[in-house]
Design a protein around this motif. Structure first.
Motif: not given
Length: 187
Positions: A1-3, A20-22, A106-111, A170-179
């Motif tokens: 994850m990058i800032s 993040g990853r996408c 969401d980005m690192i997929e970890s709790d 934000v999640r909705d905007r990134f949905r095409p990439f994160s899937g």
């Protein structure tokens, strides 16, 4: 994850986006300016792919679909930055903190998020004591558990309820990439 961070000599740094990853860094290469206007800080170590700027520029000429795909991400990144700016201006610190933690999750997929109070304060552009108070409230509600150098999300739904609507926007905007499967983008 990058800032992605912007800095003011008087006021210090504030985060304007996370990658993040996408996503990717090097937007200036895609836009053809070759001038980075933000600082890049790795928050959570991981693996990343790299490509030389000139090689990428050549590929974008050879295969315009690559440039098209990258420009779609740039548009989503601009929407993310606009949403973060609105959130920082209009929402309470506790809501902004929840949004940041949810996006990081969401980005690192970890709790488990390897972050400190200082890092969170810098990212949100606030003082560390404010972040400590907001985290203590989340901990008292059983939503997060603080440990030295990390946070564990215990109740993801509770964290979502604590945040503002910006995380979902934000999640909705990134949905095409994160899937898309990692590194298998359709070009």
């Amino acid at each position: 994850m990058i800032s992605r961070v912007v800095r003011s000599p008087k006021d210090g740094a504030v985060e304007v986006a996370n990658v993040g990853r996408c996503g990717f860094i090097g937007v200036s290469v895609v836009l053809g300016t070759m001038i980075a206007i933000q600082r890049t800080v790795v928050l959570v170590p991981g693996q990343a792919l790299g490509i030389e700027a000139e090689t990428l520029r050549g590929l974008m000429v050879e295969r315009p679909s690559i440039k098209e795909h990258l420009l779609k991400y740039v548009q989503v990144l601009m929407a993310l930055k606009a949403q973060i700016a609105m959130c920082n201006a209009k929402h309470e610190l506790s809501e902004r903190l929840a949004r940041w933690l949810l996006l990081a999750h969401d980005m690192i997929e970890s709790d488990v998020l390897p972050v400190t109070h200082g890092l969170l304060a810098d990212a949100l552009g606030v003082r560390r004591p404010g972040v400590s108070v907001a985290l203590a409230q989340l901990e008292a509600q059983g939503i997060v558990a603080r440990t030295r150098g990390a946070l564990r999300i215990l109740d993801l739904d509770g964290l979502r309820r604590s945040g503002c609507e910006c995380h979902q926007v934000v999640r909705d905007r990134f949905r095409p990439f994160s899937g898309m499967p990692d590194h298998q983008h359709s070009l």
